[in-house]
Design a protein around this motif. Structure first.
Motif, PDB file in Angstrom:
ATOM      1  N   CYS A  74      15.960   7.088  -0.264  1.00  0.00           N
ATOM      2  CA  CYS A  74      15.309   5.350  -0.229  1.00  0.00           C
ATOM      3  C   CYS A  74      15.602   4.311   0.592  1.00  0.00           C
ATOM      4  CB  CYS A  74      14.879   4.915  -1.664  1.00  0.00           C
ATOM      5  SG  CYS A  74      16.402   4.783  -2.700  1.00  0.00           S
ATOM      6  N   GLY A  75      17.020   4.640   0.968  1.00  0.00           N
ATOM      7  CA  GLY A  75      17.603   3.938   1.350  1.00  0.00           C
ATOM      8  C   GLY A  75      18.613   2.830   0.712  1.00  0.00           C
ATOM      9  N   ALA A  76      18.722   2.750  -0.771  1.00  0.00           N
ATOM     10  CA  ALA A  76      18.648   1.618  -1.600  1.00  0.00           C
ATOM     11  C   ALA A  76      19.778   1.441  -1.840  1.00  0.00           C
ATOM     12  CB  ALA A  76      17.982   1.600  -2.768  1.00  0.00           C
ATOM     13  N   CYS A  77      20.616   2.511  -1.228  1.00  0.00           N
ATOM     14  CA  CYS A  77      22.485   2.337  -1.067  1.00  0.00           C
ATOM     15  C   CYS A  77      22.529   2.844   0.100  1.00  0.00           C
ATOM     16  CB  CYS A  77      22.481   4.249  -1.501  1.00  0.00           C
ATOM     17  SG  CYS A  77      22.326   5.355  -0.575  1.00  0.00           S
ATOM     18  N   THR A  78      22.063   2.197   0.879  1.00  0.00           N
ATOM     19  CA  THR A  78      23.007   2.161   2.406  1.00  0.00           C
ATOM     20  C   THR A  78      23.539   1.349   2.202  1.00  0.00           C
ATOM     21  OG1 THR A  78      20.518   2.855   3.616  1.00  0.00           O
ATOM     22  CG2 THR A  78      22.164   1.257   5.189  1.00  0.00           C
ATOM     23  N   ILE A  79      24.901   1.386   3.272  1.00  0.00           N
ATOM     24  CA  ILE A  79      25.605   0.553   3.590  1.00  0.00           C
ATOM     25  C   ILE A  79      25.990   0.365   4.787  1.00  0.00           C
ATOM     26  CG2 ILE A  79      27.392   0.402   1.187  1.00  0.00           C
ATOM     27  CD1 ILE A  79      29.252   2.455   2.273  1.00  0.00           C
ATOM     28  N   GLY A 100      14.190   4.268   7.217  1.00  0.00           N
ATOM     29  CA  GLY A 100      15.113   4.763   6.137  1.00  0.00           C
ATOM     30  C   GLY A 100      14.894   4.391   4.620  1.00  0.00           C
ATOM     31  N   ASN A 101      14.528   2.570   4.683  1.00  0.00           N
ATOM     32  CA  ASN A 101      14.380   1.985   3.342  1.00  0.00           C
ATOM     33  C   ASN A 101      13.086   2.393   2.619  1.00  0.00           C
ATOM     34  OD1 ASN A 101      16.371   0.874   5.898  1.00  0.00           O
ATOM     35  ND2 ASN A 101      16.949   0.108   3.383  1.00  0.00           N
ATOM     36  N   LEU A 102      13.216   2.184   2.130  1.00  0.00           N
ATOM     37  CA  LEU A 102      12.040   2.161   0.880  1.00  0.00           C
ATOM     38  C   LEU A 102      11.590   0.613   0.101  1.00  0.00           C
ATOM     39  CD1 LEU A 102      10.505   5.646   0.112  1.00  0.00           C
ATOM     40  CD2 LEU A 102      10.151   4.579   2.004  1.00  0.00           C
ATOM     41  N   CYS A 103      10.393   0.320   0.075  1.00  0.00           N
ATOM     42  CA  CYS A 103      10.240  -0.508  -0.850  1.00  0.00           C
ATOM     43  C   CYS A 103       8.720  -1.157  -1.814  1.00  0.00           C
ATOM     44  CB  CYS A 103      10.908  -2.279  -0.364  1.00  0.00           C
ATOM     45  SG  CYS A 103      10.347  -4.109  -0.861  1.00  0.00           S
ATOM     46  N   ARG A 104       9.106  -0.967  -2.785  1.00  0.00           N
ATOM     47  CA  ARG A 104       7.496  -1.033  -3.601  1.00  0.00           C
ATOM     48  C   ARG A 104       7.403  -2.683  -3.948  1.00  0.00           C
ATOM     49  NH1 ARG A 104       7.894   2.928  -8.738  1.00  0.00           N
ATOM     50  NH2 ARG A 104       5.621   2.415  -8.963  1.00  0.00           N
ATOM     51  N   CYS A 105       7.647  -3.432  -3.603  1.00  0.00           N
ATOM     52  CA  CYS A 105       7.370  -4.654  -4.187  1.00  0.00           C
ATOM     53  C   CYS A 105       6.573  -5.262  -3.269  1.00  0.00           C
ATOM     54  CB  CYS A 105       8.287  -5.582  -4.388  1.00  0.00           C
ATOM     55  SG  CYS A 105       9.451  -4.453  -5.680  1.00  0.00           S
ATOM     56  N   THR A 106       7.470  -5.736  -1.781  1.00  0.00           N
ATOM     57  CA  THR A 106       6.918  -7.014  -0.858  1.00  0.00           C
ATOM     58  C   THR A 106       6.188  -5.989   0.460  1.00  0.00           C
ATOM     59  OG1 THR A 106       8.491  -6.068   1.437  1.00  0.00           O
ATOM     60  CG2 THR A 106       9.511  -7.087  -0.989  1.00  0.00           C
ATOM     61  N   GLY A 107       5.447  -4.682   0.131  1.00  0.00           N
ATOM     62  CA  GLY A 107       4.687  -4.588   1.264  1.00  0.00           C
ATOM     63  C   GLY A 107       5.740  -4.724   2.669  1.00  0.00           C
ATOM     64  N   PHE A 166      10.958  16.613  23.140  1.00  0.00           N
ATOM     65  CA  PHE A 166      12.153  17.147  21.996  1.00  0.00           C
ATOM     66  C   PHE A 166      12.487  15.263  21.186  1.00  0.00           C
ATOM     67  CE2 PHE A 166      15.379  19.855  20.799  1.00  0.00           C
ATOM     68  CZ  PHE A 166      14.819  20.072  19.672  1.00  0.00           C
ATOM     69  N   ALA A 167      13.121  14.405  22.859  1.00  0.00           N
ATOM     70  CA  ALA A 167      13.717  14.056  22.057  1.00  0.00           C
ATOM     71  C   ALA A 167      12.821  12.528  20.994  1.00  0.00           C
ATOM     72  CB  ALA A 167      14.109  12.648  22.699  1.00  0.00           C
ATOM     73  N   ASP A 168      11.197  12.640  21.351  1.00  0.00           N
ATOM     74  CA  ASP A 168      10.295  12.136  21.362  1.00  0.00           C
ATOM     75  C   ASP A 168      10.161  12.380  19.371  1.00  0.00           C
ATOM     76  OD1 ASP A 168       9.708  10.483  23.089  1.00  0.00           O
ATOM     77  OD2 ASP A 168       7.936  11.675  23.232  1.00  0.00           O
ATOM     78  N   LEU A 169       9.930  13.299  19.117  1.00  0.00           N
ATOM     79  CA  LEU A 169      10.383  13.756  17.407  1.00  0.00           C
ATOM     80  C   LEU A 169      11.289  13.360  16.697  1.00  0.00           C
ATOM     81  CD1 LEU A 169       9.324  15.976  15.777  1.00  0.00           C
ATOM     82  CD2 LEU A 169      11.378  17.624  16.432  1.00  0.00           C
ATOM     83  N   PHE A 170      12.461  12.564  16.870  1.00  0.00           N
ATOM     84  CA  PHE A 170      13.728  12.291  16.380  1.00  0.00           C
ATOM     85  C   PHE A 170      13.053  11.118  15.463  1.00  0.00           C
ATOM     86  CE2 PHE A 170      17.805  14.313  17.553  1.00  0.00           C
ATOM     87  CZ  PHE A 170      17.197  15.279  17.487  1.00  0.00           C
ATOM     88  N   ALA A 171      12.005  10.572  16.209  1.00  0.00           N
ATOM     89  CA  ALA A 171      11.772   9.740  15.521  1.00  0.00           C
ATOM     90  C   ALA A 171      11.170   9.799  14.520  1.00  0.00           C
ATOM     91  CB  ALA A 171      11.043   8.139  16.888  1.00  0.00           C
ATOM     92  N   ARG A 172      10.823  10.519  13.675  1.00  0.00           N
ATOM     93  CA  ARG A 172      10.295  11.262  13.048  1.00  0.00           C
ATOM     94  C   ARG A 172      10.862  11.672  12.602  1.00  0.00           C
ATOM     95  NH1 ARG A 172       4.327  13.228  12.834  1.00  0.00           N
ATOM     96  NH2 ARG A 172       4.935  12.262  10.646  1.00  0.00           N
ATOM     97  N   THR A 173      11.673  12.854  13.208  1.00  0.00           N
ATOM     98  CA  THR A 173      12.823  13.056  11.984  1.00  0.00           C
ATOM     99  C   THR A 173      13.876  12.274  10.440  1.00  0.00           C
ATOM    100  OG1 THR A 173      12.754  14.593  13.640  1.00  0.00           O
ATOM    101  CG2 THR A 173      14.666  15.190  12.376  1.00  0.00           C
ATOM    102  N   ALA A 174      13.735  12.939   9.851  1.00  0.00           N
ATOM    103  CA  ALA A 174      13.682  12.235   8.130  1.00  0.00           C
ATOM    104  C   ALA A 174      14.541   9.911   9.173  1.00  0.00           C
ATOM    105  CB  ALA A 174      15.498  12.120   8.797  1.00  0.00           C
ATOM    106  N   SER A 175      15.179   9.367   8.717  1.00  0.00           N
ATOM    107  CA  SER A 175      15.443   8.230   8.897  1.00  0.00           C
ATOM    108  C   SER A 175      17.057   8.075   9.604  1.00  0.00           C
ATOM    109  CB  SER A 175      16.167   7.758   7.361  1.00  0.00           C
ATOM    110  OG  SER A 175      17.379   8.304   6.754  1.00  0.00           O
ATOM    111  N   PRO A 176      17.011   6.883   9.988  1.00  0.00           N
ATOM    112  CA  PRO A 176      18.818   5.980  10.553  1.00  0.00           C
ATOM    113  C   PRO A 176      19.045   6.954   9.946  1.00  0.00           C
ATOM    114  CG  PRO A 176      16.537   4.805  11.337  1.00  0.00           C
ATOM    115  CD  PRO A 176      16.140   5.503  10.011  1.00  0.00           C
TER     116      PRO A 176
END
Length: 540
Positions: free
Chosen positions: A44-49, A159-166, A321-331
């Motif tokens: 969810c990315g809430a803990c990102t530092i 890599g950050n999810l939000c349920r409120c703001t859209g 192969f590099a293009d796939l990285f944009a869809r691999t997990a999160s930053p």
């Protein structure tokens, strides 16, 4: 012990459970509750530092900032780093009695109403601030550095999810913080993040000299754990020879690289690993090279290289192969996850193995074994060990679900990838419920080798992920393509052979019927892409 800086202040830790995550340390040991726990699994990315690797000596150029999920990252991985949390990005109130001077990312979130419930907000602030501060670093080195674009803002918060703001007001805040930052620059207001980082780097470089001298006097002693808590120990080998020795002594130890999947064993399965050998300090495993011979060129990646480190090299040599990285997990995950970890983890839904299988990659393994144990006249036990290396095809590496050719005392050293030739074409397609930051339901990677006149298929390698207990090559499908004309009918015929290679599983991501149908259609899509790349298109 481990050494790091937290919001500009040095910390040294030794007596701590090695399984302690950065988030747990921040909230329970330092009482810094500005970093939130959401999913506890790096999703969810809430803990990102934000962090920055500190230099080994004074005068070294500043490393870029990077973000990571503190909920699944061991504190020990931050050895030699500077950590910054959201609350400390704002300038101190005593410097501005009327109000605290917020960081441009924070001020923009306020002005654009980018926060509602606020729980995810610190993570979004860190992702935006990371983009902003790295742009500032680039501007210091290059006065003509361009401002970040809309797409870069979207990518930074993927890599950050939000349920409120859209998300719209958060993206607006990303655009707004450029304007706010320019106003601060015109007022000569320094960046607190950069100021803290500069102070930490100067202090660390001075201390590092003393540390290095101390280590040189004790280099012949047994390797001491960096963290210890009762029977639990964590080692950070500084050289490959130290790693080999540790694995010979502790063959069943948990080998920890980025830990983006292993971290879940701590947060989700509540495991306490007894002995951890952490690879983060091994620069030898984070190197790459390009070798050339009369027959071929080969790219070699060290197993400790992160996705982020691999990306610019792949962009040059394997753009698909590099293009796939944009869809691999999160930053956040790509900043920490490693190539060797993704392979050794042996997940059937890992994004890299199917592509590496299609590229006929080989994996370099090293085995460390105790070969002799003697007791001398003083009744002291003495051990000696042997190190052996082998390089095998990646197709041989995967044996069964979560089972590989690795054995106790073994590790992945690197991966060798032959470079593409002019007659070879690579196509990669990932299917997932979310476009970004999601695990694949299925993944197909196809390397198609054509004849000299482009009229027929000389060879084919079809890598599949998410279709079985292991990543695999679709052998029957490949054989059905070889020798066929380059047209849609040939690929449809090969797709019909796919059920002979694999019987997909049904789980929460997709049914077996869906997976099979989608992968067959993706192979036909590869045919259409291939024909557009040829000088003259094949017959439909």
């Amino acid at each position: 012990m481990i050494h790091f800086y937290l919001n500009g202040k040095p910390h040294q830790v030794r007596d701590l459970n090695p399984n302690t995550t950065v988030l747990e340390y921040l909230r329970l040991h330092e009482r810094q509750t500005d970093t939130k726990e959401g999913c506890g699994s790096g999703d969810c990315g809430a803990c990102t530092i934000m962090a920055q690797r500190l230099p080994s000596q004074a005068g070294t150029k500043s490393e870029p900032f990077f973000t990571f999920n503190s909920c699944i990252t061991l504190l020990s991985l931050m050895d030699g780093h500077h950590l910054l949390t959201a609350a400390y990005l704002a300038d101190n109130p005593e410097n501005h009695p009327d109000r605290a001077l917020l960081h441009p990312a924070q001020q923009a979130m306020v002005e654009c109403h980018g926060s509602q419930c606020g729980f995810c907000t610190p993570g979004f602030v860190m992702s935006l601030a990371n983009l902003y501060e790295n742009n500032r670093l680039q501007t210091q080195d290059n006065a003509n550095a361009a401002n970040f674009s809309y797409d870069e803002i979207v990518a930074s918060i993927s890599g950050n999810l939000c349920r409120c703001t859209g998300y719209r007001p958060i993206i607006d805040a990303g655009l707004k913080m450029q304007q706010i930052g320019q106003q601060l620059d015109s007022a000569n207001t320094p960046s607190k993040a950069l100021t803290l980082a500069t102070d930490a780097m100067a202090s660390h470089a001075a201390q590092k000299t003393d540390t290095d001298k101390a280590e040189s006097n004790t280099q012949l002693r047994p390797i001491e754990p960096a963290l210890i808590d009762g029977s639990k120990q964590l080692f950070i080998p500084r050289t490959v020879s130290e790693l080999n020795q540790l694995l010979a002594v502790y063959p069943t130890a948990t080998i920890w690289a980025g830990g983006t999947d292993l971290g879940l064993t701590v947060t989700q399965r509540l495991m306490d690993h007894e002995v951890i050998i952490q690879l983060s300090a091994l620069d030898e495993l984070q190197q790459w090279s390009l070798s050339e011979s009369a027959d071929n060129q080969e790219l070699t990646f060290g197993a400790g290289m992160t996705y982020k480190q691999m990306l610019p090299i792949l962009e040059q040599h394997f753009p698909a192969f590099a293009d796939l990285f944009a869809r691999t997990a999160s930053p956040q995950i790509r900043n920490m996850g490693t190539l060797g970890g993704n392979i050794a983890n042996a997940s059937p839904i890992g994004d890299l193995p199917p592509v590496l299988l299609a590229l006929e990659a080989r994996v370099h393994l090293r085995h460390c074994d105790v070969i002799n144990e003697e007791t001398d006249a003083d009744n002291d036990s003495k051990k000696s060990f042997a190190v052996s290396d082998e390089t095998i095809s990646l197709a041989e590496f995967f044996l069964d679900y979560k089972k590989t050719k690795l054995r106790p005392g073994s590790y992945v050293v690197g991966v060798h990838i032959p470079l593409m030739q002019a007659h070879q074409h690579l196509f990669i397609h990932k299917i997932s419920k979310r476009y970004e930051d999601d695990i694949s339901a299925c993944l197909l990677a196809a390397r198609i080798d054509l004849s000299a006149d482009n009229s027929s298929i000389a060879n084919a390698k079809i890598g599949l992920g998410g279709m079985a207990a292991i990543p695999l090559l679709a052998q029957h499908c490949q054989d059905a393509l070889i020798g066929q004309k380059v047209n849609i009918a040939s690929f449809k015929m090969a797709a019909d052979a796919m059920p002979l290679d694999v019987s997909p599983m049904t789980d929460v991501r997709a049914s077996r019927e869906y997976r099979m149908h989608v992968v067959q259609r993706l192979l036909v899509k590869c045919a259409k892409q291939l024909m557009t790349e040829l000088p003259t298109q094949g017959a439909a």
